[in-house]
Design a protein around this motif. Sequence first.
Motif, mmCIF file in Angstrom:
data_model
loop_
_atom_site.group_PDB
_atom_site.id
_atom_site.type_symbol
_atom_site.label_atom_id
_atom_site.label_comp_id
_atom_site.label_asym_id
_atom_site.label_seq_id
_atom_site.Cartn_x
_atom_site.Cartn_y
_atom_site.Cartn_z
ATOM 1 N N PHE A 61 0.979 -1.175 0.014
ATOM 2 C CA PHE A 61 0.073 -0.159 -0.006
ATOM 3 C C PHE A 61 0.831 1.184 -0.160
ATOM 4 C CE2 PHE A 61 -4.369 0.974 2.420
ATOM 5 C CZ PHE A 61 -4.792 1.621 1.238
ATOM 6 N N HIS A 63 0.841 5.359 0.556
ATOM 7 C CA HIS A 63 0.259 6.614 0.706
ATOM 8 C C HIS A 63 1.093 7.791 0.740
ATOM 9 C CE1 HIS A 63 -2.934 4.282 2.804
ATOM 10 N NE2 HIS A 63 -3.797 5.350 2.973
ATOM 11 N N GLU A 80 -1.672 11.776 6.759
ATOM 12 C CA GLU A 80 -2.543 12.130 5.969
ATOM 13 C C GLU A 80 -3.825 12.848 6.232
ATOM 14 O OE1 GLU A 80 -2.072 9.275 6.946
ATOM 15 O OE2 GLU A 80 -3.969 8.187 7.218
ATOM 16 N N TRP A 81 -3.948 12.754 7.461
ATOM 17 C CA TRP A 81 -5.201 13.725 7.945
ATOM 18 C C TRP A 81 -4.599 15.082 8.663
ATOM 19 C CZ3 TRP A 81 -10.634 12.355 9.536
ATOM 20 C CH2 TRP A 81 -11.009 11.162 9.035
ATOM 21 N N HIS A 142 -6.366 11.184 -2.102
ATOM 22 C CA HIS A 142 -6.830 10.784 -0.730
ATOM 23 C C HIS A 142 -7.577 11.842 -0.284
ATOM 24 C CE1 HIS A 142 -6.197 9.749 3.557
ATOM 25 N NE2 HIS A 142 -5.918 8.538 3.046
ATOM 26 N N HIS A 143 -8.133 12.160 0.896
ATOM 27 C CA HIS A 143 -9.047 12.965 1.546
ATOM 28 C C HIS A 143 -8.743 14.397 1.353
ATOM 29 C CE1 HIS A 143 -10.129 8.959 3.250
ATOM 30 N NE2 HIS A 143 -9.777 9.387 4.497
ATOM 31 N N TYR A 186 -6.118 3.269 -5.242
ATOM 32 C CA TYR A 186 -6.926 3.888 -4.079
ATOM 33 C C TYR A 186 -7.411 5.315 -4.718
ATOM 34 C CZ TYR A 186 -7.583 6.352 0.165
ATOM 35 O OH TYR A 186 -8.170 7.212 1.462
ATOM 36 N N TRP A 243 -9.430 0.258 -4.683
ATOM 37 C CA TRP A 243 -9.626 0.466 -3.486
ATOM 38 C C TRP A 243 -10.394 1.769 -3.056
ATOM 39 C CZ3 TRP A 243 -8.710 1.287 1.707
ATOM 40 C CH2 TRP A 243 -8.444 0.526 2.602
ATOM 41 N N ASP A 245 -12.114 4.378 -0.459
ATOM 42 C CA ASP A 245 -12.120 4.985 1.045
ATOM 43 C C ASP A 245 -12.987 6.128 1.056
ATOM 44 O OD1 ASP A 245 -11.163 4.782 3.549
ATOM 45 O OD2 ASP A 245 -9.045 5.534 3.063
ATOM 46 N N TRP A 248 -17.542 8.004 4.157
ATOM 47 C CA TRP A 248 -18.145 8.619 5.029
ATOM 48 C C TRP A 248 -18.143 10.046 5.059
ATOM 49 C CZ3 TRP A 248 -13.478 6.078 5.765
ATOM 50 C CH2 TRP A 248 -12.377 7.062 5.952
ATOM 51 N N ARG A 284 -15.484 -0.513 0.451
ATOM 52 C CA ARG A 284 -15.780 0.899 0.821
ATOM 53 C C ARG A 284 -16.444 1.570 -0.125
ATOM 54 N NH1 ARG A 284 -10.580 2.061 4.906
ATOM 55 N NH2 ARG A 284 -11.125 0.632 6.627
ATOM 56 N N GLU A 295 -8.751 -3.025 8.574
ATOM 57 C CA GLU A 295 -7.749 -1.876 8.529
ATOM 58 C C GLU A 295 -7.230 -1.965 10.068
ATOM 59 O OE1 GLU A 295 -9.222 2.142 7.492
ATOM 60 O OE2 GLU A 295 -7.761 2.750 9.015
ATOM 61 N N CYS A 310 -5.165 -4.535 5.908
ATOM 62 C CA CYS A 310 -4.348 -3.411 5.551
ATOM 63 C C CYS A 310 -3.520 -2.925 6.703
ATOM 64 C CB CYS A 310 -4.788 -2.354 4.591
ATOM 65 S SG CYS A 310 -6.172 -1.528 5.364
ATOM 66 N N TRP A 317 -0.210 6.383 8.085
ATOM 67 C CA TRP A 317 -0.125 5.806 6.742
ATOM 68 C C TRP A 317 0.712 6.760 5.781
ATOM 69 C CZ3 TRP A 317 -2.713 1.368 5.741
ATOM 70 C CH2 TRP A 317 -3.534 1.025 6.837
HETATM 71 C C1 GLC Z 1 -8.677 5.245 6.757
HETATM 72 C C2 GLC Z 1 -8.197 6.621 6.778
HETATM 73 C C3 GLC Z 1 -7.034 7.009 5.764
HETATM 74 C C4 GLC Z 1 -6.236 5.596 5.326
HETATM 75 C C5 GLC Z 1 -6.979 4.253 5.180
HETATM 76 C C6 GLC Z 1 -6.125 3.139 5.024
HETATM 77 O O1 GLC Z 1 -9.771 5.203 6.113
HETATM 78 O O2 GLC Z 1 -8.824 7.679 6.694
HETATM 79 O O3 GLC Z 1 -6.186 7.731 6.242
HETATM 80 O O4 GLC Z 1 -5.991 5.824 4.044
HETATM 81 O O5 GLC Z 1 -7.850 3.917 6.262
HETATM 82 O O6 GLC Z 1 -6.893 1.937 5.186
#
Ligand code: GLC
Length: 478
Positions: A61, A63, A80-81, A142-143, A186, A243, A245, A248, A284, A295, A310, A317
């Motif tokens: 994986f 990130h 990543e947050w 990503h987010h 992803y 993949w 994610d 939500w 997801r 996770e 994962c 990540w």
């Molecule tokens: C979660 C998190 C994220 C990460 C992911 C990996 O959903 O929000 O930061 O990428 O899990 O499983």
Amino acid sequence: MAVSRRQFLGTATALGGAVLLASPGAAHAITGSIPDYEPTRESLDTHPVARWYKDAKFGVFIHWGVYSVPAGSGRHIASEWYLWYQSYRGTDQWKYHRDTYGEDFVYDDFIPRFTAENYDPDSWVRLFEQAGAEYFVLTGKHHDGFALFPSKVTDRHSVAYGPGRDLVGELFAAARKRCTVRPGLYYSLGEFFNPAIGRPMRNFYTDEEIPLVGYKPVEDYIGDYELKQLYEVIDRYDPELLWADGQWFRPTGDPPWRSEEPMAHYYNQAKNRRRPKGVVVNDRFDTHYDFATYEQRTNPQMDPRKWECCITMGYSWGYNKWETDEDYKTSKFLIHLLADVVSKNGNLLLNIGPRPDGTIPGIMQERLRDIGAWLDVNGPAIYGSTPWVRAEEEGAQPGIRYTVTPGAFNVIVLGAPGGTLSLPGDIPISATSRVRLLGRGGTLTWTREDGRIHIAVPSRLPSDFANTFTVDWERRRA
Ligand code: GLC
């Protein structure tokens, strides 16, 4: 690499049980007459898990994104947050950002520092090969909404800003050139901040609304943007795995994601070609899935439904500059985890977080290479294996995990046993079976006594981490 590497492009494996299972009869698969998938849950639920994915067992994986630049606001924090944590007034992360970068420096100001200047996709792929990984999953978006691929629906991506390169395309091309590791993507359905989702970007110190770099206005986040990006990546990169994610983070009003539409398209384009291929999706997308996501945890049970664990090597990540070597799981832990997951019908997707310049921290490379070295010897008990009726022996010290491969019953001992290895009498072994130790020539002596099997263990074992004893599964003439 030695014994364990399996080339995946053989038609038999690519089609595998996958397509055959999807059709009522083998003839349909051969003539390519499987009906198209419809964008309904019911139709998508008939999609079989691709054979290659069941067999692959181990993936990497990745990130990587703008968040790799600040690289975390603390040691035990998912980097990543960063943007989301920073948005909460008064928190440590909010203060950290202010004290380090100043109130006027907003998240998108990190974009120019995401340079990827030392990004060498070939060397990434070679590293994944050395790890014995059979697939990888790269964070396409990503987010934070910053895509690593070009897009028509937004300019918020790595070609228009930051690196000026199609980071996804380059890695996929490198993987396809070498034909060893399958490329997966992803994609975060939702985003932290996006005007179309109902949460515009802000300066979190003045609360002023600010533009999102690259944003092109759209009416409908899902229809005009998110689904279009999914079609873009499916059509441009033809990934082996998708993949999802972030499901939500729904737009205002909580509309459904309508993931059935791109998913049916994805499945259809994979099968409607001269040489169909198996593809898979995780759970997801808020609809049908091929495998369940566990996770940062494992499935304690053997599960007939395919699943994937994962997990991070450290805490985060994305690359987190605060993590120290002690924060990393050991190679021994990760190898035991791999054996455990595989014995229970799972795959292991182990995460790495490259730096913003595209280099992969040494400790991550080291962990991957350790696993690869172990797989070079023990891969025959991992790749292409299926679970046995029992995954493990409870209470055994060192631990024991079982797998079955064509021709062999495998006993993976999580450690280096000494003297005699004693196993329950119901393991599949017959008077003519040969017992071998992977990584060592010759056969081992064994006896059946007191209803148990006793194997004489050599004094020098191939691995300090875990060793595989294999029992010939096939009947041989005495
Ligand atoms: C979660 C998190 C994220 C990460 C992911 C990996 O959903 O929000 O930061 O990428 O899990 O499983």
